[in-house]
Scaffold this motif. Structure first.
Motif, PDB file in Angstrom:
ATOM      1  N   CYS A 172      18.426 -20.374   2.001  1.00 12.87           N
ATOM      2  CA  CYS A 172      18.606 -21.690   1.398  1.00 12.87           C
ATOM      3  C   CYS A 172      19.937 -21.738   0.642  1.00 12.87           C
ATOM      4  O   CYS A 172      20.210 -20.866  -0.178  1.00 12.87           O
ATOM      5  N   CYS A 224      19.077 -22.452  -3.520  1.00 13.66           N
ATOM      6  CA  CYS A 224      18.420 -21.462  -4.393  1.00 13.66           C
ATOM      7  C   CYS A 224      18.518 -20.052  -3.821  1.00 13.66           C
ATOM      8  O   CYS A 224      18.081 -19.103  -4.457  1.00 13.66           O
ATOM      9  N   CYS A 253      12.456 -25.775   2.077  1.00 12.25           N
ATOM     10  CA  CYS A 253      12.504 -24.578   1.225  1.00 12.25           C
ATOM     11  C   CYS A 253      11.330 -24.617   0.249  1.00 12.25           C
ATOM     12  O   CYS A 253      11.108 -25.624  -0.419  1.00 12.25           O
ATOM     13  N   CYS A 269      12.981 -24.830  -3.773  1.00  9.76           N
ATOM     14  CA  CYS A 269      13.676 -25.994  -4.329  1.00  9.76           C
ATOM     15  C   CYS A 269      13.478 -27.247  -3.485  1.00  9.76           C
ATOM     16  O   CYS A 269      14.006 -28.294  -3.816  1.00  9.76           O
TER      17      CYS A 269
HETATM   18 ZN   LIG Z   1      15.912 -23.541  -1.808  1.00 10.81          ZN
END
Ligand SMILES: [Zn+2]
Ligand SMILES: [Zn+2]
Length: 154
Positions: free
Chosen positions: A51, A54, A117, A120
């Motif tokens: 990701c 994050c 994700c 986040c």
């Molecule tokens: Zn993320």
């Protein structure tokens, strides 16, 4: 690949094209700077491995479903069948209701999956092969609080 980055502070969705993603974006909602580290797999639309917001590597897939379309089909179906019912054509009314439900199913089945994700909630859309598993509540219960603790420390 199209990325919808989620602001860690205000949860606004910020669309970014993976190919020409900058190293950081500024949130239009709260003005926070969000650093992005877009991996090669994301840029070339090969898959979702890490990701960019994050840096987590835990994802799930879900249908890219617009609830508004589903609702419109249901309402139109209900209205037309109500009109036929009014004129005493029950059978026609019921078959239209059934037809609307069927259209709903077809629309739903044809939707592409998108990857999300766990931490986040950043979303990934593209032609890449979907490798993530469907949403798992247990995993979300573990990863979401972990991420929230982490962004509060920043
Ligand atoms: Zn993320
Ligand atoms: Zn924000």
């Amino acid at each position: 690949m199209q990325i919808l980055a989620k602001c860690p502070k205000c949860d606004a969705g910020l669309p970014v094209a993976a190919v020409k993603a900058p190293s950081a974006i500024t949130c239009g909602g709260c003005g926070r700077d969000i650093p992005l580290s877009v991996s090669e797999a994301l840029k070339s639309d090969r898959g979702v491995d890490r990701c960019p917001v994050c840096e987590g590597s835990d994802f799930y897939i879900r249908k890219d479903f617009d609830p508004k379309i589903g609702l419109a089909v249901v309402i139109i179906g209900a209205l037309t069948s109500a009109a036929f019912y009014w004129f005493g054509r029950d059978l026609v009314a019921y078959s239209i209701l059934g037809g609307a439900a069927l259209i709903d199913l077809v629309v739903y089945g044809r939707l592409r999956d998108l990857t999300v994700c766990y931490r986040c909630h950043t979303e990934f859309r593209g032609a890449y092969a979907r490798t993530a598993a469907p949403f798992d509540l247990h995993t979300a219960d573990l990863l979401e609080p972990e991420y929230e603790r982490r962004i509060r420390r920043r």
